[in-house]
Write a protein that holds these residues in place. Structure first.
Motif, PDB file in Angstrom:
ATOM      1  N   GLN A   2       0.850  -1.183   0.000  1.00 18.73           N
ATOM      2  CA  GLN A   2       0.000   0.000   0.000  1.00 18.73           C
ATOM      3  C   GLN A   2       0.891   1.240   0.000  1.00 18.73           C
ATOM      4  OE1 GLN A   2      -3.246  -0.236   2.838  1.00 18.73           O
ATOM      5  NE2 GLN A   2      -3.620  -2.396   2.374  1.00 18.73           N
ATOM      6  N   VAL A   3       0.398   2.312  -0.642  1.00 17.91           N
ATOM      7  CA  VAL A   3       1.236   3.480  -0.846  1.00 17.91           C
ATOM      8  C   VAL A   3       0.563   4.723  -0.270  1.00 17.91           C
ATOM      9  CG1 VAL A   3       0.279   3.786  -3.177  1.00 17.91           C
ATOM     10  CG2 VAL A   3       2.433   4.872  -2.578  1.00 17.91           C
ATOM     11  N   ILE A   4       1.358   5.559   0.407  1.00 19.96           N
ATOM     12  CA  ILE A   4       0.872   6.815   0.965  1.00 19.96           C
ATOM     13  C   ILE A   4       1.435   7.957   0.128  1.00 19.96           C
ATOM     14  CG2 ILE A   4       0.773   8.310   2.999  1.00 19.96           C
ATOM     15  CD1 ILE A   4       1.242   5.844   4.724  1.00 19.96           C
ATOM     16  N   LEU A   5       0.560   8.693  -0.507  1.00 19.26           N
ATOM     17  CA  LEU A   5       0.949   9.831  -1.348  1.00 19.26           C
ATOM     18  C   LEU A   5       0.820  11.102  -0.514  1.00 19.26           C
ATOM     19  CD1 LEU A   5      -1.144   8.736  -4.461  1.00 19.26           C
ATOM     20  CD2 LEU A   5       1.289   8.299  -4.072  1.00 19.26           C
ATOM     21  N   GLY A  12      -0.078  11.448   7.209  1.00 13.34           N
ATOM     22  CA  GLY A  12       0.764  10.432   6.585  1.00 13.34           C
ATOM     23  C   GLY A  12       1.611   9.650   7.567  1.00 13.34           C
ATOM     24  N   LYS A  13       2.194  10.327   8.537  1.00 12.85           N
ATOM     25  CA  LYS A  13       3.077   9.659   9.497  1.00 12.85           C
ATOM     26  C   LYS A  13       2.304   8.665  10.363  1.00 12.85           C
ATOM     27  CE  LYS A  13       6.308  13.535   9.649  1.00 12.85           C
ATOM     28  NZ  LYS A  13       6.880  14.635  10.464  1.00 12.85           N
ATOM     29  N   ASP A  14       1.168   9.098  10.883  1.00 12.60           N
ATOM     30  CA  ASP A  14       0.349   8.200  11.699  1.00 12.60           C
ATOM     31  C   ASP A  14      -0.259   7.084  10.858  1.00 12.60           C
ATOM     32  OD1 ASP A  14       0.801   9.424  14.145  1.00 12.60           O
ATOM     33  OD2 ASP A  14      -0.945  10.737  14.004  1.00 12.60           O
ATOM     34  N   LEU A  15      -0.606   7.400   9.613  1.00 12.05           N
ATOM     35  CA  LEU A  15      -1.182   6.385   8.730  1.00 12.05           C
ATOM     36  C   LEU A  15      -0.179   5.274   8.455  1.00 12.05           C
ATOM     37  CD1 LEU A  15      -3.486   5.414   6.916  1.00 12.05           C
ATOM     38  CD2 LEU A  15      -2.636   6.947   5.128  1.00 12.05           C
ATOM     39  N   ALA A  16       1.083   5.624   8.284  1.00 11.89           N
ATOM     40  CA  ALA A  16       2.111   4.605   8.051  1.00 11.89           C
ATOM     41  C   ALA A  16       2.179   3.622   9.215  1.00 11.89           C
ATOM     42  CB  ALA A  16       3.469   5.270   7.838  1.00 11.89           C
ATOM     43  N   LEU A  28       6.295   5.027   1.017  1.00  9.79           N
ATOM     44  CA  LEU A  28       6.079   6.405   1.448  1.00  9.79           C
ATOM     45  C   LEU A  28       6.520   7.354   0.339  1.00  9.79           C
ATOM     46  CD1 LEU A  28       7.425   6.197   5.121  1.00  9.79           C
ATOM     47  CD2 LEU A  28       5.114   5.752   4.272  1.00  9.79           C
ATOM     48  N   VAL A  29       5.556   8.138  -0.155  1.00 12.32           N
ATOM     49  CA  VAL A  29       5.814   9.030  -1.279  1.00 12.32           C
ATOM     50  C   VAL A  29       5.659  10.484  -0.830  1.00 12.32           C
ATOM     51  CG1 VAL A  29       5.104   9.676  -3.607  1.00 12.32           C
ATOM     52  CG2 VAL A  29       4.931   7.287  -2.870  1.00 12.32           C
TER      53      VAL A  29
END
Length: 305
Positions: A2-5, A12-16, A28-29
């Motif tokens: 899965q990729v975070i744009l 983004g940080k918490d989602l990772a 992580l993009v």
């Protein structure tokens, strides 16, 4: 995978951290991505670059568009439609599901209490019109069966260690520094905030729930209370007096002549001169997940300072 744009921002940080419960690999993009989990893949680049976005999404099962752009209408007009078009095109090409992390700017200013997923789209601001445009781009593709996508929508942010939260900056940090808490227009109106760790957890759950796609979801958000109550609760946690300074519309107009941020804030003041109640009961009912209490959230924010 899965990729975070837009992996470097508040969500983004918490989602990772949350995605490690659902997938073995997270990409992580961002312009300058930093590892959150040990086996994260770093993918630096620019989301306005069509070919880069294709490579960033290639091989992913789910893409999360959580990017934040500088708070300027001109930048939003120039870049958001390009970014959304790039991401939609790449997700369609590689059969990748798309989760778009959105805000409430597109809603009708006269219908902010309560805001539900079906609230009328009638943006009163230039920034809101951009958000409405890109949300419509995504849902058009989803409704036509071209793309599996959903919108995860949040209210104003608050959370530990983030710098783009009005609550953190104007209320918590000012009170901690012995200054007055600042707020716009009035402190008598109700307002609520989405706690960033809650938003990240809920977004990860949505992205990994097949029947959540094709819908708009309001992320778990604590019940609204007056801004005076928010300020008093923060002051209690800090052990200080709940001193307050209300910044009027007139003063913001004057400050906008010299301060670019205040100039950008002027069109958003409708959010502060009336009750603002973001309702997340749909998500809470379906997923049995309640938002973190205001007291606990404030405690965590203060502890992270």
């Amino acid at each position: 995978m899965q990729v975070i744009l837009g992996a470097g921002g508040a969500i983004g940080k918490d989602l990772a951290k949350e995605l490690k419960h659902f997938t073995k690999k997270v990409r992580l993009v961002s312009r300058n991505p930093q590892k959150i989990n040990e086996n994260d893949e770093l993918f630096p680049g620019d989301l306005t670059d069509t070919q880069f976005v294709e490579q960033a999404i290639k091989g992913a099962d789910v893409a999360y568009l959580v990017a934040g752009l500088p708070y300027r209408v001109k930048t939003w007009n120039q870049h958001w439609p390009v970014i959304m078009r790039n991401v939609i095109t790449a997700c369609k090409k590689y059969k990748c599901k798309l989760v778009f992390f959105d805000n409430m700017y597109l809603y009708d200013a006269e219908k902010l209490s309560p805001m539900i997923e079906e609230t009328e789209v009638n943006p009163p601001s230039k920034k809101g019109r951009v958000r409405a445009q890109i949300a419509q781009m995504l849902m058009h593709e989803a409704e036509n069966g071209n793309l599996k996508a959903l919108i995860a929508r949040a209210a104003d942010f608050y959370g530990p260690g983030i710098s783009n939260s009005m609550f953190n900056e104007a209320v918590v940090k000012n009170l901690k520094a012995g200054k007055k808490a600042n707020w716009f227009c009035s402190v008598k109106y109700k307002h609520n905030f989405t706690f960033t760790p809650d938003a990240a957890k809920a977004t990860a759950v949505l992205g990994n729930t097949e029947n959540a796609y094709g819908q708009v979801w309001h992320l778990p958000t604590v019940q609204a209370q007056t801004m005076q109550q928010w300020i008093e609760a923060t002051a209690r946690e800090l052990g200080v007096e709940p001193k307050t300074m209300v910044v009027s519309k007139f003063l913001i107009g004057v400050l906008g002549l010299f301060n670019p941020l205040m100039r950008e804030m002027k069109e958003m003041l409708y959010q502060y001169d009336r009750d603002y109640e973001f309702d997340s009961s749909k998500f809470e009912t379906v997923f049995k997940m309640n938002p973190t209490s205001a007291k606990k959230a404030i405690k965590e924010i203060v502890g992270a300072l």
